[in-house]
Scaffold this motif. Structure first.
Motif, PDB file in Angstrom:
ATOM      1  N   ALA A 133      37.083  29.519   0.149  1.00 30.84           N
ATOM      2  CA  ALA A 133      36.905  28.361  -0.732  1.00 30.84           C
ATOM      3  C   ALA A 133      36.099  27.302   0.015  1.00 30.84           C
ATOM      4  CB  ALA A 133      38.269  27.788  -1.130  1.00 30.84           C
ATOM      5  N   CYS A 134      35.734  26.250  -0.689  1.00 28.46           N
ATOM      6  CA  CYS A 134      35.005  25.126  -0.079  1.00 28.46           C
ATOM      7  C   CYS A 134      35.702  23.802  -0.397  1.00 28.46           C
ATOM      8  CB  CYS A 134      33.594  25.024  -0.652  1.00 28.46           C
ATOM      9  SG  CYS A 134      32.607  26.500  -0.464  1.00 28.46           S
ATOM     10  N   GLY A 135      35.511  22.842   0.468  1.00 29.76           N
ATOM     11  CA  GLY A 135      35.952  21.467   0.195  1.00 29.76           C
ATOM     12  C   GLY A 135      37.440  21.372  -0.083  1.00 29.76           C
ATOM     13  N   THR A 136      37.745  20.679  -1.164  1.00 32.36           N
ATOM     14  CA  THR A 136      39.141  20.483  -1.535  1.00 32.36           C
ATOM     15  C   THR A 136      39.850  21.809  -1.811  1.00 32.36           C
ATOM     16  OG1 THR A 136      38.883  18.224  -2.325  1.00 32.36           O
ATOM     17  CG2 THR A 136      40.537  19.552  -3.444  1.00 32.36           C
ATOM     18  N   ALA A 137      39.145  22.743  -2.423  1.00 36.07           N
ATOM     19  CA  ALA A 137      39.754  24.051  -2.707  1.00 36.07           C
ATOM     20  C   ALA A 137      40.121  24.758  -1.401  1.00 36.07           C
ATOM     21  CB  ALA A 137      38.792  24.906  -3.533  1.00 36.07           C
ATOM     22  N   ILE A 180      39.156  30.566  -4.322  1.00 38.51           N
ATOM     23  CA  ILE A 180      39.642  29.389  -5.062  1.00 38.51           C
ATOM     24  C   ILE A 180      38.467  28.493  -5.414  1.00 38.51           C
ATOM     25  CG2 ILE A 180      41.293  27.472  -5.069  1.00 38.51           C
ATOM     26  CD1 ILE A 180      42.712  28.765  -2.707  1.00 38.51           C
ATOM     27  N   SER A 181      38.335  28.158  -6.678  1.00 36.00           N
ATOM     28  CA  SER A 181      37.240  27.276  -7.094  1.00 36.00           C
ATOM     29  C   SER A 181      37.577  26.590  -8.410  1.00 36.00           C
ATOM     30  CB  SER A 181      35.958  28.089  -7.254  1.00 36.00           C
ATOM     31  OG  SER A 181      34.925  27.279  -7.781  1.00 36.00           O
ATOM     32  N   GLN A 182      37.450  25.292  -8.434  1.00 34.71           N
ATOM     33  CA  GLN A 182      37.662  24.544  -9.675  1.00 34.71           C
ATOM     34  C   GLN A 182      36.596  24.928 -10.696  1.00 34.71           C
ATOM     35  OE1 GLN A 182      37.252  22.143 -12.817  1.00 34.71           O
ATOM     36  NE2 GLN A 182      35.690  21.778 -11.270  1.00 34.71           N
ATOM     37  N   SER A 183      35.339  24.821 -10.279  1.00 31.55           N
ATOM     38  CA  SER A 183      34.231  25.014 -11.227  1.00 31.55           C
ATOM     39  C   SER A 183      33.970  26.477 -11.535  1.00 31.55           C
ATOM     40  CB  SER A 183      32.954  24.407 -10.633  1.00 31.55           C
ATOM     41  OG  SER A 183      32.621  25.080  -9.422  1.00 31.55           O
ATOM     42  N   GLY A 184      34.265  27.339 -10.570  1.00 29.21           N
ATOM     43  CA  GLY A 184      33.914  28.750 -10.727  1.00 29.21           C
ATOM     44  C   GLY A 184      32.437  29.008 -10.525  1.00 29.21           C
ATOM     45  N   GLU A 185      31.707  27.998 -10.056  1.00 27.87           N
ATOM     46  CA  GLU A 185      30.255  28.145  -9.894  1.00 27.87           C
ATOM     47  C   GLU A 185      29.779  27.850  -8.472  1.00 27.87           C
ATOM     48  OE1 GLU A 185      28.634  29.497 -12.207  1.00 27.87           O
ATOM     49  OE2 GLU A 185      29.878  29.141 -13.984  1.00 27.87           O
ATOM     50  N   THR A 186      30.669  27.596  -7.553  1.00 25.06           N
ATOM     51  CA  THR A 186      30.249  27.257  -6.184  1.00 25.06           C
ATOM     52  C   THR A 186      29.568  28.467  -5.533  1.00 25.06           C
ATOM     53  OG1 THR A 186      32.001  25.636  -6.002  1.00 25.06           O
ATOM     54  CG2 THR A 186      31.122  26.488  -3.932  1.00 25.06           C
ATOM     55  N   MET A 187      28.340  28.276  -5.143  1.00 27.57           N
ATOM     56  CA  MET A 187      27.534  29.416  -4.682  1.00 27.57           C
ATOM     57  C   MET A 187      28.103  30.071  -3.426  1.00 27.57           C
ATOM     58  SD  MET A 187      25.117  31.398  -5.383  1.00 27.57           S
ATOM     59  CE  MET A 187      24.202  30.643  -6.699  1.00 27.57           C
ATOM     60  N   LEU A 222      38.991  13.643   3.386  1.00 28.21           N
ATOM     61  CA  LEU A 222      37.824  14.039   2.576  1.00 28.21           C
ATOM     62  C   LEU A 222      37.654  13.092   1.383  1.00 28.21           C
ATOM     63  CD1 LEU A 222      35.510  15.988   1.862  1.00 28.21           C
ATOM     64  CD2 LEU A 222      37.172  17.429   0.687  1.00 28.21           C
ATOM     65  N   LYS A 223      38.770  12.764   0.718  1.00 26.13           N
ATOM     66  CA  LYS A 223      38.699  11.854  -0.434  1.00 26.13           C
ATOM     67  C   LYS A 223      38.098  10.517  -0.012  1.00 26.13           C
ATOM     68  CE  LYS A 223      39.098  14.084  -3.170  1.00 26.13           C
ATOM     69  NZ  LYS A 223      39.609  15.447  -3.343  1.00 26.13           N
ATOM     70  N   LEU A 224      38.547  10.031   1.151  1.00 31.11           N
ATOM     71  CA  LEU A 224      38.083   8.721   1.600  1.00 31.11           C
ATOM     72  C   LEU A 224      36.596   8.745   1.963  1.00 31.11           C
ATOM     73  CD1 LEU A 224      39.559   6.094   1.765  1.00 31.11           C
ATOM     74  CD2 LEU A 224      39.836   6.432   4.199  1.00 31.11           C
ATOM     75  N   LYS A 225      36.157   9.824   2.601  1.00 33.01           N
ATOM     76  CA  LYS A 225      34.734   9.955   2.929  1.00 33.01           C
ATOM     77  C   LYS A 225      33.901   9.931   1.673  1.00 33.01           C
ATOM     78  CE  LYS A 225      35.473  13.106   6.630  1.00 33.01           C
ATOM     79  NZ  LYS A 225      35.812  14.454   6.874  1.00 33.01           N
ATOM     80  N   GLU A 226      34.260  10.805   0.733  1.00 33.23           N
ATOM     81  CA  GLU A 226      33.351  10.973  -0.401  1.00 33.23           C
ATOM     82  C   GLU A 226      33.371   9.774  -1.340  1.00 33.23           C
ATOM     83  OE1 GLU A 226      35.985  14.304  -2.916  1.00 33.23           O
ATOM     84  OE2 GLU A 226      33.820  14.401  -2.951  1.00 33.23           O
ATOM     85  N   LEU A 227      34.482   9.063  -1.400  1.00 34.64           N
ATOM     86  CA  LEU A 227      34.574   7.949  -2.347  1.00 34.64           C
ATOM     87  C   LEU A 227      34.289   6.594  -1.719  1.00 34.64           C
ATOM     88  CD1 LEU A 227      37.752   9.270  -4.062  1.00 34.64           C
ATOM     89  CD2 LEU A 227      35.571   8.928  -5.223  1.00 34.64           C
ATOM     90  N   ALA A 245      35.399  13.870 -12.815  1.00 31.63           N
ATOM     91  CA  ALA A 245      35.079  13.104 -11.594  1.00 31.63           C
ATOM     92  C   ALA A 245      34.677  14.070 -10.488  1.00 31.63           C
ATOM     93  CB  ALA A 245      36.297  12.289 -11.168  1.00 31.63           C
ATOM     94  N   VAL A 246      33.705  13.657  -9.697  1.00 31.15           N
ATOM     95  CA  VAL A 246      33.250  14.533  -8.604  1.00 31.15           C
ATOM     96  C   VAL A 246      34.397  14.800  -7.624  1.00 31.15           C
ATOM     97  CG1 VAL A 246      31.754  14.597  -6.567  1.00 31.15           C
ATOM     98  CG2 VAL A 246      30.787  14.029  -8.803  1.00 31.15           C
ATOM     99  N   ALA A 247      35.182  13.781  -7.337  1.00 34.31           N
ATOM    100  CA  ALA A 247      36.300  13.978  -6.414  1.00 34.31           C
ATOM    101  C   ALA A 247      37.406  14.767  -7.117  1.00 34.31           C
ATOM    102  CB  ALA A 247      36.833  12.636  -5.949  1.00 34.31           C
ATOM    103  N   SER A 248      37.781  15.851  -6.516  1.00 37.27           N
ATOM    104  CA  SER A 248      38.763  16.743  -7.129  1.00 37.27           C
ATOM    105  C   SER A 248      40.181  16.226  -6.905  1.00 37.27           C
ATOM    106  CB  SER A 248      38.595  18.127  -6.505  1.00 37.27           C
ATOM    107  OG  SER A 248      39.354  19.059  -7.203  1.00 37.27           O
ATOM    108  N   THR A 249      40.958  16.132  -7.971  1.00 36.64           N
ATOM    109  CA  THR A 249      42.337  15.647  -7.843  1.00 36.64           C
ATOM    110  C   THR A 249      43.302  16.623  -8.514  1.00 36.64           C
ATOM    111  OG1 THR A 249      42.012  14.263  -9.813  1.00 36.64           O
ATOM    112  CG2 THR A 249      41.763  13.200  -7.660  1.00 36.64           C
TER     113      THR A 249
HETATM  114  O1  M6R Z   1      34.322  23.873  -7.835  1.00 35.59           O
HETATM  115  P1  M6R Z   1      34.892  24.154  -6.484  1.00 35.59           P
HETATM  116  O2  M6R Z   1      36.370  24.043  -6.438  1.00 35.59           O
HETATM  117  O3  M6R Z   1      34.426  25.507  -5.941  1.00 35.59           O
HETATM  118  O4  M6R Z   1      34.273  23.056  -5.531  1.00 35.59           O
HETATM  119  C1  M6R Z   1      34.512  23.060  -4.157  1.00 35.59           C
HETATM  120  C2  M6R Z   1      34.099  21.745  -3.519  1.00 35.59           C
HETATM  121  O5  M6R Z   1      32.727  21.527  -3.717  1.00 35.59           O
HETATM  122  C3  M6R Z   1      34.885  20.548  -4.059  1.00 35.59           C
HETATM  123  O6  M6R Z   1      36.260  20.724  -3.916  1.00 35.59           O
HETATM  124  C4  M6R Z   1      34.472  19.257  -3.347  1.00 35.59           C
HETATM  125  O7  M6R Z   1      34.846  19.307  -2.006  1.00 35.59           O
HETATM  126  C5  M6R Z   1      35.077  18.020  -4.052  1.00 35.59           C
HETATM  127  N1  M6R Z   1      34.058  17.069  -4.368  1.00 35.59           N
HETATM  128  C6  M6R Z   1      36.119  17.332  -3.239  1.00 35.59           C
HETATM  129  O8  M6R Z   1      36.686  16.257  -3.910  1.00 35.59           O
END
Ligand code: M6R
Length: 369
Positions: free
Chosen positions: A56-60, A103-110, A241-246, A154-158
């Motif tokens: 996974a990446c980032g928050t995931a 694990i991916s929220q969007s299902g599109e993370t390359m 991570l939340k604090l950095k990005e926001l 929102a870009v920041a994942s919650t």
């Molecule tokens: O859609 P995804 O879950 O695959 O995205 C992964 C990351 O790009 C995503 O969680 C990113 O780190 C968020 N902006 C964090 O808040």
């Protein structure tokens, strides 16, 4: 469409109790057992799994780090968790008995998509944990467990994060159930506890005003550090991570046990340090160690912001700011302890005049490698 909130992020933070409840809905039967029929990988195959790899990446990725603790504890199957962008390019060892969880929220993370393609080419089975119906990652996986967080704008994942943790736990418990580990009773108990989590997240949300006030008072700071142990460590990383990005602030998360190996040199007068304290009940050794970490940093002048369970009095003398979360078993604590960190970052971003839903330089889904 923001439902009366100023930002989608605030709306999505507020939706978390429902997101968590919806992700559990229909997946636990009347006898308290899991019914994950949608995981189309047959029980016979799941019984053979000898390694789990989460990508996974980032928050995931932080959700995946938390999942590792739960999976190894409840299933005794070795579990690795790796950033998708690193995994793909290091020639990982994959076999037909390896279960890869993407694990991916969007299902599109390359990066995550490329990782799962690579895993399938090696003959491994891939289970996607995803929030977006019909997106590429679930389409290309052998099975999918959807998080039912609803659209996250929102870009920041919650809310996606909380439901990813819940979904990972469902997978862990399901594997434990299918394979029959010695933790049978504990698994039943955890399923019961999970059903309480939605209400507990609601309780946390009701008590966030002091956190917002604290965030506003820190708006001119340059750095905030986050410390945690065990599952509190990925929570610390997520808070940073939340604090950095926001808030566009320098924010770093550390494993509290690493302090003496370097990071403690960063502590200076009035530096805000958020510490996630695990439950004193259960494995109290974890708790006691982190309390001594708080003493150490406070003795060096840190301004301590302590997230601790209700009723944990041991932290009171060392906390400049105390944020209470409901009592939960340690493994479930991330579901309540992350919420104040989301609120904290959102409020700091607002106080600094930043665009909350669309932070600079970021996209909601990263569809390039
Ligand atoms: O859609 P995804 O879950 O695959 O995205 C992964 C990351 O790009 C995503 O969680 C990113 O780190 C968020 N902006 C964090 O808040």
């Amino acid at each position: 469409e923001k439902g009366g909130y100023d930002y989608f992020m605030l709306k999505e933070i507020a939706e978390q109790p429902k997101a968590v409840a919806d992700t559990l809905l229909g997946r636990i039967d009347a006898s308290g057992l899991l019914t994950l029929d949608e995981v189309r990988i047959p029980a016979t195959v799941l019984r053979e799994v000898d390694k789990i790899v989460i990508v996974a990446c980032g928050t995931a990725f932080h959700a995946g780090m938390i999942a590792k603790y739960a999976i190894e504890h409840w299933t005794r199957i070795p579990c690795e968790v790796e950033l998708a962008s690193e995994f793909r390019y290091r020639d990982p060892i994959l076999a037909p008995r390896t279960l890869v969880v993407a694990i991916s929220q969007s299902g599109e993370t390359m990066d995550t998509l490329m990782a799962l393609r690579h895993a399938r080419e090696q003959g491994s089975k891939v289970l996607a944990i995803c929030n977006t119906n019909g997106s590429t990652i679930p389409r290309e996986s052998d099975a999918v467990l959807y998080t039912h967080a609803g659209p996250e704008v929102a870009v920041a994942s919650t809310k996606a994060f909380l439901t990813q943790v819940v979904a990972c736990y469902l997978v862990a418990l399901y594997l434990g159930q299918v394979r029959g580990t010695k933790w049978g009773d504990e698994i039943l108990a955890v399923i019961r506890e999970l059903s309480q989590i939605s209400r507990q997240v609601e309780q946390v949300l009701e008590t966030m005003e002091p956190v917002r006030e604290l965030a506003r008072s820190l708006k001119d700071k340059n750095t905030v550090l986050f410390l945690g142990r065990h599952v509190g460590y990925p929570v610390a990383l997520e808070g940073a991570l939340k604090l950095k990005e926001l808030a566009y602030m320098h924010a770093e998360g550390f494993a509290a046990g690493e302090l003496k190996h370097g990071p403690i040199a960063l502590i200076e007068e009035d530096l805000p340090v958020v510490v996630v304290v695990p439950s004193p009940r259960g494995r109290s050794v974890l708790h006691d160690k982190i309390v001594s970490n708080i003493q150490e940093i406070r003795a060096r002048g840190a301004r301590t912001i302590v997230i601790a369970e209700e009723g944990d009095e041991s932290v009171v003398p060392y906390a400049d700011h105390l944020v209470r979360v409901p009592q939960t078993p340690t493994l479930l604590q991330p579901l309540v302890a992350t919420v104040p960190l989301q609120v904290f970052a959102c409020e700091l971003a607002t106080a600094r005049g930043n665009e909350v839903d669309q932070p600079r330089n970021l996209a909601k889904s990263v569809t390039v490698e």
